[in-house]
Design a protein around this motif. Structure first.
Motif, PDB file in Angstrom:
ATOM      1  N   ARG A 169       0.855  -1.198   0.000  1.00  0.00           N
ATOM      2  CA  ARG A 169       0.000   0.000   0.000  1.00  0.00           C
ATOM      3  C   ARG A 169       0.878   1.230   0.000  1.00  0.00           C
ATOM      4  NH1 ARG A 169      -5.067  -1.087   3.860  1.00  0.00           N
ATOM      5  NH2 ARG A 169      -4.857   1.141   4.199  1.00  0.00           N
ATOM      6  N   LEU A 205      -7.138   9.690   3.266  1.00  0.00           N
ATOM      7  CA  LEU A 205      -6.111   8.688   2.956  1.00  0.00           C
ATOM      8  C   LEU A 205      -6.206   7.447   3.831  1.00  0.00           C
ATOM      9  CD1 LEU A 205      -3.066  11.037   2.442  1.00  0.00           C
ATOM     10  CD2 LEU A 205      -3.940   9.412   0.761  1.00  0.00           C
ATOM     11  N   PRO A 207      -8.206   4.976   4.521  1.00  0.00           N
ATOM     12  CA  PRO A 207      -8.429   3.624   3.987  1.00  0.00           C
ATOM     13  C   PRO A 207      -7.560   3.281   2.780  1.00  0.00           C
ATOM     14  CG  PRO A 207     -10.194   5.089   3.294  1.00  0.00           C
ATOM     15  CD  PRO A 207      -9.265   5.910   4.147  1.00  0.00           C
ATOM     16  N   LEU A 208      -6.773   4.228   2.305  1.00  0.00           N
ATOM     17  CA  LEU A 208      -6.114   4.032   1.011  1.00  0.00           C
ATOM     18  C   LEU A 208      -4.605   3.879   1.089  1.00  0.00           C
ATOM     19  CD1 LEU A 208      -8.045   6.877  -0.837  1.00  0.00           C
ATOM     20  CD2 LEU A 208      -8.389   4.433  -1.160  1.00  0.00           C
ATOM     21  N   SER A 209      -3.991   4.469   2.106  1.00  0.00           N
ATOM     22  CA  SER A 209      -2.529   4.464   2.119  1.00  0.00           C
ATOM     23  C   SER A 209      -2.019   3.469   3.150  1.00  0.00           C
ATOM     24  CB  SER A 209      -1.995   5.861   2.433  1.00  0.00           C
ATOM     25  OG  SER A 209      -2.086   6.114   3.804  1.00  0.00           O
ATOM     26  N   TYR A 301     -10.386  13.591  -4.765  1.00  0.00           N
ATOM     27  CA  TYR A 301     -11.369  12.568  -5.109  1.00  0.00           C
ATOM     28  C   TYR A 301     -11.322  12.193  -6.593  1.00  0.00           C
ATOM     29  CZ  TYR A 301     -15.335   9.708  -4.168  1.00  0.00           C
ATOM     30  OH  TYR A 301     -16.139   8.615  -4.001  1.00  0.00           O
ATOM     31  N   ARG A 305      -7.512   9.636  -5.476  1.00  0.00           N
ATOM     32  CA  ARG A 305      -8.104   8.404  -4.949  1.00  0.00           C
ATOM     33  C   ARG A 305      -8.045   7.259  -5.957  1.00  0.00           C
ATOM     34  NH1 ARG A 305     -13.253   6.125  -4.889  1.00  0.00           N
ATOM     35  NH2 ARG A 305     -13.720   4.891  -3.022  1.00  0.00           N
ATOM     36  N   LEU A 308      -4.525   5.965  -6.154  1.00  0.00           N
ATOM     37  CA  LEU A 308      -4.126   5.156  -4.999  1.00  0.00           C
ATOM     38  C   LEU A 308      -4.741   3.764  -5.076  1.00  0.00           C
ATOM     39  CD1 LEU A 308      -4.472   7.841  -2.188  1.00  0.00           C
ATOM     40  CD2 LEU A 308      -2.345   6.855  -3.039  1.00  0.00           C
ATOM     41  N   LEU A 309      -5.989   3.696  -5.521  1.00  0.00           N
ATOM     42  CA  LEU A 309      -6.637   2.392  -5.661  1.00  0.00           C
ATOM     43  C   LEU A 309      -5.901   1.544  -6.675  1.00  0.00           C
ATOM     44  CD1 LEU A 309     -10.412   3.434  -5.556  1.00  0.00           C
ATOM     45  CD2 LEU A 309      -9.184   2.093  -3.853  1.00  0.00           C
ATOM     46  N   SER A 312      -2.511   0.257  -5.367  1.00  0.00           N
ATOM     47  CA  SER A 312      -2.590  -0.859  -4.429  1.00  0.00           C
ATOM     48  C   SER A 312      -3.349  -2.043  -5.022  1.00  0.00           C
ATOM     49  CB  SER A 312      -3.176  -0.408  -3.094  1.00  0.00           C
ATOM     50  OG  SER A 312      -4.258   0.438  -3.291  1.00  0.00           O
ATOM     51  N   ARG A 314      -6.301  -2.351  -6.392  1.00  0.00           N
ATOM     52  CA  ARG A 314      -7.706  -2.570  -6.050  1.00  0.00           C
ATOM     53  C   ARG A 314      -8.667  -2.335  -7.200  1.00  0.00           C
ATOM     54  NH1 ARG A 314      -8.930  -0.425  -0.170  1.00  0.00           N
ATOM     55  NH2 ARG A 314      -6.915   0.476   0.196  1.00  0.00           N
ATOM     56  N   TRP A 392     -16.229   8.151   0.203  1.00  0.00           N
ATOM     57  CA  TRP A 392     -14.914   8.442   0.771  1.00  0.00           C
ATOM     58  C   TRP A 392     -14.148   7.164   1.104  1.00  0.00           C
ATOM     59  CZ3 TRP A 392     -13.565  13.036  -0.323  1.00  0.00           C
ATOM     60  CH2 TRP A 392     -14.444  14.119  -0.239  1.00  0.00           C
TER      61      TRP A 392
END
Ligand code: AMP
Ligand code: MG
Length: 392
Positions: A169, A205, A207-209, A301, A305, A308-309, A312, A314, A392
């Motif tokens: 991540r 961030l 939940p994302l980083s 957003y 976002r 980042l998804l 990782s 996703r 979010w």
């Protein structure tokens, strides 16, 4: 100035899933699997009892009373032999000895003087969990890209995995800039405001980083040039905030260039968020977000976002907007696409409140961004609009 569509295409083309790392399943919650996961063993690995009770042979399923020949508890090897005319005391999770065809529940049996009386007849297989009845050895347990949760972590471990390959991540650094900003909790002096973006972006961030670091610096080109190299070195993604517009004290672009960041775009024909900057430094992504709080979060957003998804592992594709009908009336000039902070309910989207790029109240009340197309000048009740729900 490039279009929104062109900007997301550029970001998408420059972000690639991060390397895979092996980790213990228990530490892999929230990470995406980097490869399909197959069971190394069956679960359960052997036939075992689902209850505490008494096991009996096929020919004795209807017997009223049987002599006991021993017991098997969880963890025993189950190699004991049960002759015809005998039953075996057995406990939940214990292996079923050879020849045993069913287990009667303790509640339906009475034990006395080395014998057990069955109050009910049994049927073949009663209260026996057959080997492989959860999954077989070699079976696909989880697919690449799935996010591990407590249940799938348990599944991976029961399938014999000591480690799983997950995607890394991203390590993200948020660098806020501006002489006027003070941290929450301090008394505001003349001309000062709270640094709300640092907290808002940190929360976005969460939940994302993998790791989020925050730093603040005044409007100082030399300071920026001093700090940025170490930040770039240690981050997969750098988010700066403020100082990226056209004012005399907007130093970010110059600092990025001085530190070797390659500019991929600056200024997008959108509102809010026109000054947004995007660059790369090796494999690291650098987003220069505008300082206005609504602009910072909306550009986060729209651009950060999804990146980042993707980093990782996703998502492979950027999510597409949904259709709705506009409710109300809104005007603008052509030339920039607008993202109105809106409330979507039953297919109808309306403005959530005042739309200034410093006015966070409407964003806090919104559940979607309503797309006001680039060249359109008016939206009226009943007009078809595209809407991006905010999750979010
Ligand atoms: P800038 O992009 O630096 O010109 O900032 C635009 C506006 O956003 C100014 O009114 C700043 O005071 C405000 N601003 C910049 N950074 C932040 C921040 N971290 N938190 C809240 N407001 C900010
Ligand atoms: Mg500033």
């Amino acid at each position: 100035m490039i279009s929104y569509e062109e900007a997301i295409r550029i970001v998408d083309s420059l972000c690639h899933p991060l390397d895979a790392v092996s980790r213990r399943p228990s530490h892999a919650g929230g990470y995406a699997l980097a490869e399909d996961l197959y069971a190394k063993c069956a679960s359960p690995p052997f036939d075992n009892s689902a209850v505490d009770g008494y096991g009996r042979r096929l020919e004795d399923l209807e017997a009223g009373e049987l002599r006991l020949c021993g017991e098997v508890k969880a963890g025993d090897d189950g190699l004991l032999s049960v002759p015809p005319g005998h039953a075996v005391r057995i406990f939940t999770g214990a292996p079923i000895p050879s020849g045993i065809a069913a287990v009667g529940m303790q509640e339906d049996c009475r034990e006395k003087d080395g014998a057990v009386r069955f109050l009910e007849t049994s049927h073949r297989g009663d209260h026996i969990r057959p080997a492989g009845s959860d999954f077989a050895a070699g079976q696909l347990l989880l697919k690449k890209g799935e996010i591990l949760n407590p249940a799938s972590i348990g599944l991976a471990i029961s399938g014999g995995h000591l480690t799983v390959k997950t995607l890394w991540r991203p390590r993200v650094t948020i660098l806020t800039t501006g002489n006027e900003l003070v941290p929450p909790g301090e008394e505001l002096g003349p001309g000062q405001i709270y640094n709300s973006n640092e907290g808002a972006l940190s929360a976005a961030l969460e939940p994302l980083s993998g790791v989020t670091r925050t730093l603040h610096v005044g409007d100082d080109l030399e300071q920026l040039k001093f700090l940025l190299p170490a930040i770039l070195q240690d981050s997969d993604v750098v988010l700066t905030c403020g100082g990226v517009s056209v004012g005399e004290y907007d130093f970010l672009k110059e600092a990025f260039a001085a530190c070797g960041v390659e500019q991929r775009f600056w200024q997008v024909a959108i509102k809010p968020g026109k000054p947004v900057y995007f660059g790369t430094w090796g494999r690291s992504l650098v987003f220069g977000l505008p300082g206005n709080p609504v602009s910072a979060l909306v550009t986060f957003y729209l651009f950060v976002r999804p990146a980042l998804l993707k980093l990782s592992g996703r998502i492979d594709e950027w999510s597409s907007p949904i259709q709705a009908r506009f409710e109300g009336e809104s005007h603008k000039k052509g030339g920039r696409m607008e993202f109105l902070r809106g409330v979507l309910a039953d297919g109808q989207a309306r403005e959530a409140g005042a739309q200034g790029s410093h006015q966070l109240a409407a964003l806090a009340a919104a559940n979607c961004l309503v797309h006001f197309p680039r060249e359109a000048e008016r939206l009226r009740t009943g007009d078809k609009v595209e809407v991006t729900p905010i999750e979010w």
